[in-house]
Design an enzyme around this catalytic site. Structure first.
Site, PDB file in Angstrom:
ATOM      1  CE  LYS A  66      -1.912   1.647   4.008  1.00  0.00           C
ATOM      2  NZ  LYS A  66      -1.591   3.073   4.191  1.00  0.00           N
ATOM      3  CG  ASN A  67       2.313   2.766   3.581  1.00  0.00           C
ATOM      4  OD1 ASN A  67       1.132   3.020   3.338  1.00  0.00           O
ATOM      5  ND2 ASN A  67       2.785   2.675   4.809  1.00  0.00           N
ATOM      6  CB  CYS A 106      -5.996  11.104  10.619  1.00  0.00           C
ATOM      7  SG  CYS A 106      -4.475  10.343  11.115  1.00  0.00           S
ATOM      8  NE  ARG A 126      -8.129   4.703   4.946  1.00  0.00           N
ATOM      9  CZ  ARG A 126      -8.269   6.003   5.070  1.00  0.00           C
ATOM     10  NH1 ARG A 126      -9.044   6.498   6.011  1.00  0.00           N
ATOM     11  NH2 ARG A 126      -7.636   6.818   4.283  1.00  0.00           N
TER      12      ARG A 126
HETATM   13  C1  UD1 Z   1       3.886   7.070   6.356  1.00  0.00           C
HETATM   14  C2  UD1 Z   1       3.050   5.834   6.155  1.00  0.00           C
HETATM   15  C3  UD1 Z   1       2.418   5.396   7.469  1.00  0.00           C
HETATM   16  C4  UD1 Z   1       3.490   5.246   8.558  1.00  0.00           C
HETATM   17  C5  UD1 Z   1       4.337   6.510   8.640  1.00  0.00           C
HETATM   18  C6  UD1 Z   1       5.509   6.376   9.595  1.00  0.00           C
HETATM   19  C7  UD1 Z   1       2.272   6.075   3.880  1.00  0.00           C
HETATM   20  C8  UD1 Z   1       1.125   6.298   2.968  1.00  0.00           C
HETATM   21  N1  UD1 Z   1       2.013   6.116   5.189  1.00  0.00           N
HETATM   22  O1  UD1 Z   1       2.984   8.116   6.745  1.00  0.00           O
HETATM   23  O2  UD1 Z   1       1.772   4.139   7.249  1.00  0.00           O
HETATM   24  O3  UD1 Z   1       2.848   5.042   9.794  1.00  0.00           O
HETATM   25  O4  UD1 Z   1       4.884   6.831   7.342  1.00  0.00           O
HETATM   26  O5  UD1 Z   1       6.292   5.297   9.261  1.00  0.00           O
HETATM   27  O6  UD1 Z   1       3.385   5.800   3.448  1.00  0.00           O
HETATM   28  N2  UD1 Z   1       5.212  14.937  10.754  1.00  0.00           N
HETATM   29  C9  UD1 Z   1       5.249  16.275  11.089  1.00  0.00           C
HETATM   30  N3  UD1 Z   1       5.215  17.200  10.090  1.00  0.00           N
HETATM   31  C10 UD1 Z   1       5.159  16.851   8.769  1.00  0.00           C
HETATM   32  C11 UD1 Z   1       5.131  15.479   8.433  1.00  0.00           C
HETATM   33  C12 UD1 Z   1       5.158  14.541   9.450  1.00  0.00           C
HETATM   34  O7  UD1 Z   1       5.297  16.632  12.259  1.00  0.00           O
HETATM   35  O8  UD1 Z   1       5.141  17.740   7.903  1.00  0.00           O
HETATM   36  C13 UD1 Z   1       5.207  13.933  11.830  1.00  0.00           C
HETATM   37  C14 UD1 Z   1       3.911  13.132  11.828  1.00  0.00           C
HETATM   38  O9  UD1 Z   1       2.879  13.819  12.508  1.00  0.00           O
HETATM   39  C15 UD1 Z   1       4.329  11.869  12.531  1.00  0.00           C
HETATM   40  C16 UD1 Z   1       5.776  11.690  12.059  1.00  0.00           C
HETATM   41  O10 UD1 Z   1       6.214  12.963  11.599  1.00  0.00           O
HETATM   42  O11 UD1 Z   1       4.303  12.060  13.912  1.00  0.00           O
HETATM   43  C17 UD1 Z   1       5.940  10.669  10.957  1.00  0.00           C
HETATM   44  O12 UD1 Z   1       5.182  11.056   9.852  1.00  0.00           O
HETATM   45  P1  UD1 Z   1       5.567  10.664   8.351  1.00  0.00           P
HETATM   46  O13 UD1 Z   1       6.857   9.932   8.331  1.00  0.00           O
HETATM   47  O14 UD1 Z   1       5.446  11.886   7.509  1.00  0.00           O
HETATM   48  O15 UD1 Z   1       4.401   9.675   7.997  1.00  0.00           O
HETATM   49  P2  UD1 Z   1       3.467   9.648   6.733  1.00  0.00           P
HETATM   50  O16 UD1 Z   1       4.254   9.887   5.482  1.00  0.00           O
HETATM   51  O17 UD1 Z   1       2.261  10.463   6.972  1.00  0.00           O
END
Ligand code: UD1
Length: 417
Positions: free
Chosen positions: A22-23, A116, A396
């Site tokens: 998925k990811n 979310c 999902r």
């Molecule tokens: C992706 C994965 C999700 C996984 C996560 C962490 C996908 C579609 N989803 O989500 O399944 O749980 O990586 O391995 O690939 N953060 C900020 N600011 C930002 C972006 C992120 O503070 O601009 C924080 C988030 O709130 C969270 C952490 O960083 O606490 C990790 O987020 P991130 O690595 O960005 O995860 P996703 O890409 O959303």
């Protein structure tokens, strides 16, 4: 809302085939915008989240043709650049399409993704990366408008190795002028898959899988066909299903190299894993040992496996401690496990789990995708019947979940709501 009804206690064993990731699929689908042409993708899982991405692409002017085991996406006629608010709200990770739109068309409008089910999930790291690349950002009333004439390669230092921000920075800079460098990049295998896909299209990216990624902008990208990597979290889920049932399974189309900390923790608990190129065989003894876990960015223990392991540990005699370091609200499922007889105490980031002899069937609620899967694992060993509501969360992310579980011997049915 649909529900699962599970009658626990049946012996589970057999072979399960892992679907495409998925990811990895989500950013690759976003990346199909960049060639402004045709991409043929194999192994994209048929799940709600990939469907949503296709819906958004279609709303922008793209076409999506699904054949037996492949999807052909044509992005040559994309002529809209606004991600519809209702679709953006349904799937927060659709923010990844912004990188595709900016990279190819230099403009994108979207609504601010709200919080979310597992945390607030801000996107300021994505926006900072866009700004570094010279993109103008206007924010008004929850709408974000991004635009520029040219994208010029730059050095982006991420404050945190965010998966989504790393992917968006890659997508935005593939067709830029000059070289973009991403420091402190996320190192997940899905980012390597995105790099491989884009390089097959003609992009010049190196370094994915390390924390330093370099993207040399190219003028255009060509049509491509690509096979998406297997889902490492689904692999981990089925390994833990075998472990919680103290049973033996063969997990096929699985790459153990992508889930080293999961394999290590299962071995530490006493499971016996035989690893081959595309297959993992797990044998579980009757007695397992407690473990401690801390979730970390890759290559650390994945946050997406946290709830699944908590479910497993509720059945292991003794005390286990789990610390969630990535998302601030990822223990909501634990109160549902407690309804099934689990002993779990949550203190901030920490879950303290005291193993119980038996879990009992109850009416529970899936609170998020992986938390929902954790309840399925618990239901599979619980005495009596477990009713899991809100299984849309689970749908999902797991392709043909119920069919795969039934094939392994689980007494599970779905009641459509
Ligand atoms: C992706 C994965 C999700 C996984 C996560 C962490 C996908 C579609 N989803 O989500 O399944 O749980 O990586 O391995 O690939 N953060 C900020 N600011 C930002 C972006 C992120 O503070 O601009 C924080 C988030 O709130 C969270 C952490 O960083 O606490 C990790 O987020 P991130 O690595 O960005 O995860 P996703 O890409 O959303």
């Amino acid at each position: 809302m649909s529900e699962y009804i599970i009658k626990g206690g049946k012996k589970l064993e057999g072979i399960v085939n892992i679907s495409g990731s998925k990811n990895a699929s989500l950013p690759i689908i976003a990346a199909t915008i960049l060639n402004g042409g045709k991409s043929t993708l194999y192994n994209v899982p048929k799940i709600h989240d990939t469907e949503m991405m296709f819906e958004i692409l279609k709303s922008l002017g793209g076409t999506v043709e699904k054949k037996k085991n492949k999807v052909i996406i044509d992005t040559s006629k994309i002529d809209k650049f606004e991600i519809p608010e209702n679709l953006m709200r349904q799937m927060r990770s659709s923010v990844i399409l912004v990188g595709g739109l900016l990279g190819k068309h230099r403009k994108a409008t979207f609504s601010y993704p709200g919080g979310c089910d597992i945390g607030t999930r801000p996107i300021e790291l994505h926006l900072k990366a866009f700004e570094k690349l010279g993109i103008n950002i206007n924010k008004n009333y929850g709408n974000i408008e991004c635009f520029c004439d040219r994208i010029i390669g730059e050095k982006i230092d991420l404050d945190f190795p965010s998966v989504g921000a790393t992917e968006n920075a890659i997508l935005t800079s593939c067709l830029a002028d000059g070289i973009t460098i991403i420091n402190n990049a996320a190192r997940e295998p899905e980012i390597i898959d995105l790099q491989n896909f884009l390089n097959k299209m003609g992009a010049k990216i190196k370094g994915a899988g390390s924390s330093h990624i370099e993207i040399e902008g190219v003028k255009q990208l060509k049509d491509v066909s690509y096979n998406v990597m297997p889902d490492r979290i689904e692999t981990g889920t089925f390994l833990c299903l075998a472990a919680i049932n103290r049973s033996n399974m063969i997990i096929e189309n699985a790459d153990a190299n992508h889930i080293t900390p999961v394999v290590d923790k299962l071995e530490e608990m006493g499971c016996n894993l035989k690893i081959e190129k595309n297959q993992i065989e797990i044998k579980t003894p009757k007695k397992l040992k407690t473990i401690d876990i801390k979730t970390m960015p890759y290559p650390g223990f994945p946050t997406d496996m946290q709830s699944i392991f908590v479910a497993l540990l509720t059945t292991v005699k003794g005390t286990s401690v789990v610390v969630e370091n990535i998302f601030e609200n990822r223990y909501r499922f634990a109160q549902e496990l407690v309804r099934m007889g689990a002993k779990i105490t949550i203190e901030g980031k920490t879950a303290i789990i005291k193993g119980v002899k038996k879990l009992y069937g109850a009416s529970v609620n899936a609170t998020d995708l992986r938390g929902g899967a954790a309840l399925v694992l618990a239901g599979s060993v619980a005495r009596g019947t477990t009713k899991i509501e809100n299984i849309e969360y689970i749908l999902r992310g797991y392709e043909n979940f119920i069919t795969k579980l039934q094939k392994l011997g689980l007494d599970i049915e779905m009641i459509k709501g």
